[in-house]
Design a protein around this motif. Sequence first.
Motif, PDB file in Angstrom:
ATOM      1  N   LYS A   1      14.205  -1.844  21.650  1.00 20.78           N
ATOM      2  CA  LYS A   1      15.126  -1.261  20.669  1.00 20.78           C
ATOM      3  C   LYS A   1      15.086  -1.956  19.303  1.00 20.78           C
ATOM      4  N   ILE A   2      14.031  -2.725  19.018  1.00 20.16           N
ATOM      5  CA  ILE A   2      13.917  -3.341  17.699  1.00 20.16           C
ATOM      6  C   ILE A   2      13.702  -2.251  16.650  1.00 20.16           C
ATOM      7  N   ARG A   3      14.349  -2.382  15.509  1.00 23.74           N
ATOM      8  CA  ARG A   3      14.261  -1.370  14.454  1.00 23.74           C
ATOM      9  C   ARG A   3      13.463  -1.961  13.289  1.00 23.74           C
ATOM     10  N   ILE A   4      12.254  -1.446  13.090  1.00 27.70           N
ATOM     11  CA  ILE A   4      11.336  -1.973  12.085  1.00 27.70           C
ATOM     12  C   ILE A   4      11.170  -0.949  10.966  1.00 27.70           C
ATOM     13  N   TYR A   5      11.391  -1.400   9.739  1.00 27.81           N
ATOM     14  CA  TYR A   5      11.241  -0.541   8.568  1.00 27.81           C
ATOM     15  C   TYR A   5      10.187  -1.133   7.638  1.00 27.81           C
ATOM     16  N   GLU A   6       9.761  -0.314   6.685  1.00 27.69           N
ATOM     17  CA  GLU A   6       8.782  -0.722   5.695  1.00 27.69           C
ATOM     18  C   GLU A   6       9.207  -0.175   4.330  1.00 27.69           C
ATOM     19  N   VAL A   7       9.092  -0.992   3.292  1.00 24.81           N
ATOM     20  CA  VAL A   7       9.394  -0.532   1.936  1.00 24.81           C
ATOM     21  C   VAL A   7       8.246  -0.914   1.019  1.00 24.81           C
ATOM     22  N   GLY A   8       8.023  -0.134  -0.027  1.00 23.96           N
ATOM     23  CA  GLY A   8       6.965  -0.425  -0.977  1.00 23.96           C
ATOM     24  C   GLY A   8       7.341  -1.589  -1.888  1.00 23.96           C
TER      25      GLY A   8
ATOM     26  N   PHE B   1      -2.364  -1.398  19.093  1.00 21.80           N
ATOM     27  CA  PHE B   1      -1.811  -2.117  20.243  1.00 21.80           C
ATOM     28  C   PHE B   1      -0.303  -2.293  20.168  1.00 21.80           C
ATOM     29  N   SER B   2       0.253  -2.248  18.964  1.00 21.07           N
ATOM     30  CA  SER B   2       1.709  -2.384  18.827  1.00 21.07           C
ATOM     31  C   SER B   2       2.415  -1.035  18.896  1.00 21.07           C
ATOM     32  N   ASN B   3       1.641   0.052  18.711  1.00 18.04           N
ATOM     33  CA  ASN B   3       2.175   1.424  18.641  1.00 18.04           C
ATOM     34  C   ASN B   3       3.151   1.581  17.468  1.00 18.04           C
ATOM     35  N   LEU B   4       2.927   0.801  16.398  1.00 20.94           N
ATOM     36  CA  LEU B   4       3.673   0.960  15.161  1.00 20.94           C
ATOM     37  C   LEU B   4       2.835   1.775  14.182  1.00 20.94           C
ATOM     38  N   ASN B   5       3.434   2.220  13.101  1.00 20.29           N
ATOM     39  CA  ASN B   5       2.671   2.931  12.067  1.00 20.29           C
ATOM     40  C   ASN B   5       2.827   2.223  10.719  1.00 20.29           C
ATOM     41  N   LEU B   6       2.668   0.896  10.739  1.00 23.99           N
ATOM     42  CA  LEU B   6       2.728   0.105   9.520  1.00 23.99           C
ATOM     43  C   LEU B   6       1.570   0.454   8.594  1.00 23.99           C
TER      44      LEU B   6
ATOM     45  N   PHE C   1       0.801  -1.223   0.000  1.00 16.86           N
ATOM     46  CA  PHE C   1       0.000   0.000   0.000  1.00 16.86           C
ATOM     47  C   PHE C   1       0.834   1.274   0.000  1.00 16.86           C
ATOM     48  N   MET C   2       2.102   1.150  -0.340  1.00 16.07           N
ATOM     49  CA  MET C   2       2.938   2.335  -0.469  1.00 16.07           C
ATOM     50  C   MET C   2       3.885   2.152  -1.649  1.00 16.07           C
ATOM     51  N   GLY C   3       4.415   3.249  -2.173  1.00 16.57           N
ATOM     52  CA  GLY C   3       5.316   3.173  -3.303  1.00 16.57           C
ATOM     53  C   GLY C   3       4.585   3.203  -4.626  1.00 16.57           C
ATOM     54  N   SER C   4       5.349   3.134  -5.702  1.00 21.95           N
ATOM     55  CA  SER C   4       4.790   3.269  -7.045  1.00 21.95           C
ATOM     56  C   SER C   4       4.876   1.984  -7.860  1.00 21.95           C
ATOM     57  N   ASN C   5       5.183   0.854  -7.224  1.00 20.14           N
ATOM     58  CA  ASN C   5       5.270  -0.412  -7.941  1.00 20.14           C
ATOM     59  C   ASN C   5       3.879  -0.896  -8.364  1.00 20.14           C
ATOM     60  N   PRO C   6       3.804  -1.774  -9.367  1.00 20.30           N
ATOM     61  CA  PRO C   6       2.493  -2.215  -9.858  1.00 20.30           C
ATOM     62  C   PRO C   6       1.724  -3.060  -8.850  1.00 20.30           C
ATOM     63  N   HIS C   7       0.413  -2.877  -8.830  1.00 18.17           N
ATOM     64  CA  HIS C   7      -0.466  -3.634  -7.952  1.00 18.17           C
ATOM     65  C   HIS C   7      -1.693  -4.062  -8.745  1.00 18.17           C
ATOM     66  N   ARG C   8      -1.979  -5.346  -8.748  1.00 20.81           N
ATOM     67  CA  ARG C   8      -3.170  -5.823  -9.454  1.00 20.81           C
ATOM     68  C   ARG C   8      -4.420  -5.349  -8.723  1.00 20.81           C
ATOM     69  N   ILE C   9      -5.412  -4.916  -9.479  1.00 23.27           N
ATOM     70  CA  ILE C   9      -6.671  -4.450  -8.907  1.00 23.27           C
ATOM     71  C   ILE C   9      -7.608  -5.638  -8.755  1.00 23.27           C
ATOM     72  N   LEU C  10      -8.003  -5.924  -7.492  1.00 23.85           N
ATOM     73  CA  LEU C  10      -8.868  -7.077  -7.250  1.00 23.85           C
ATOM     74  C   LEU C  10     -10.046  -6.735  -6.339  1.00 23.85           C
ATOM     75  N   PHE C  11      -9.933  -7.051  -5.061  1.00 23.32           N
ATOM     76  CA  PHE C  11     -11.094  -7.065  -4.176  1.00 23.32           C
ATOM     77  C   PHE C  11     -11.148  -5.836  -3.280  1.00 23.32           C
ATOM     78  N   PHE C  12     -12.201  -5.034  -3.417  1.00 22.71           N
ATOM     79  CA  PHE C  12     -12.370  -3.833  -2.598  1.00 22.71           C
ATOM     80  C   PHE C  12     -12.415  -4.176  -1.115  1.00 22.71           C
ATOM     81  N   TRP C  13     -13.248  -5.162  -0.737  1.00 25.27           N
ATOM     82  CA  TRP C  13     -13.433  -5.444   0.683  1.00 25.27           C
ATOM     83  C   TRP C  13     -12.201  -6.093   1.301  1.00 25.27           C
ATOM     84  N   HIS C  14     -11.409  -6.800   0.494  1.00 24.23           N
ATOM     85  CA  HIS C  14     -10.132  -7.316   1.008  1.00 24.23           C
ATOM     86  C   HIS C  14      -9.207  -6.164   1.374  1.00 24.23           C
TER      87      HIS C  14
END
Length: 241
Positions: free
Chosen positions: A199-206, A154-159, A127-140
């Motif tokens: 001190k765990i370091r969590i990252y996210e990439v598209g 509950f995790s206090n993350l911003n995933l 759900f981030m970045g400009s890579n291709p994503h197939r369009i499928l299910f709205f409710w999913h």
Amino acid sequence: MILQKLSIIIPAYNEGNTIHLILDKIKLVSLTNNIDKEVIIVNDCSKDNTEQAIIAYQQANPDFNIQYFKHEINKGKGAALHTGISKATGEYLIIQDADLEYDPEEYNDLLKPVINGFADVVYGSRFMGSNPHRILFFWHTIGNRWLTFASNMFSNLNLTDMETCYKLFDTKVIQGISLTEKRFGFEPEITQKISRIPKIRIYEVGISYYGRTYEEGKKIGWKDGVRAIYCILKYGLFKAK
């Protein structure tokens, strides 16, 4: 950071038609800094020709480091991941589905924050970045975003994508976590438990996403969404071990 080996964990259930295709893609990937690849396949008691396809691939590619394990009874994706994680010997491991929804060419994108010394865990977000994503299910899509929002509470993350398949972990860290969810509850369980490590370091990439329809073999359903809510509450709100 210098890495020697990446373990690639593949849980497989009735993927005889595609398992050789995803292995071809993994084989062709050239990892940054010539990191070795270790592929660990766990066949979760498939009813089709998955085992025959894997064995045939091993025989045809003897120089490709593939380790094969199987469950004698069907236990679920989470249980297959537990087996694969316990067998990993690379410094880091990544989870790869046996279908073609996720592209192994993006392993280097996931590895980059680790190699640069910033991350211990990396999630690949659909759900981030400009890579291709197939369009499928709205409710999913709505369901995935809602589950991620609830998990973040509950995790206090911003995933942006807690339910993604592509998760890269420090192997020693994840092997030190007690995991209990045997099916698709693995995703919220590991996210909540990882978030509590000091001190765990969590990252996210598209990443890109080439989703399947149910006719094409997609397996996750509404019952798994209900279980995910239960797991978010169990491991997030009530801090279950």
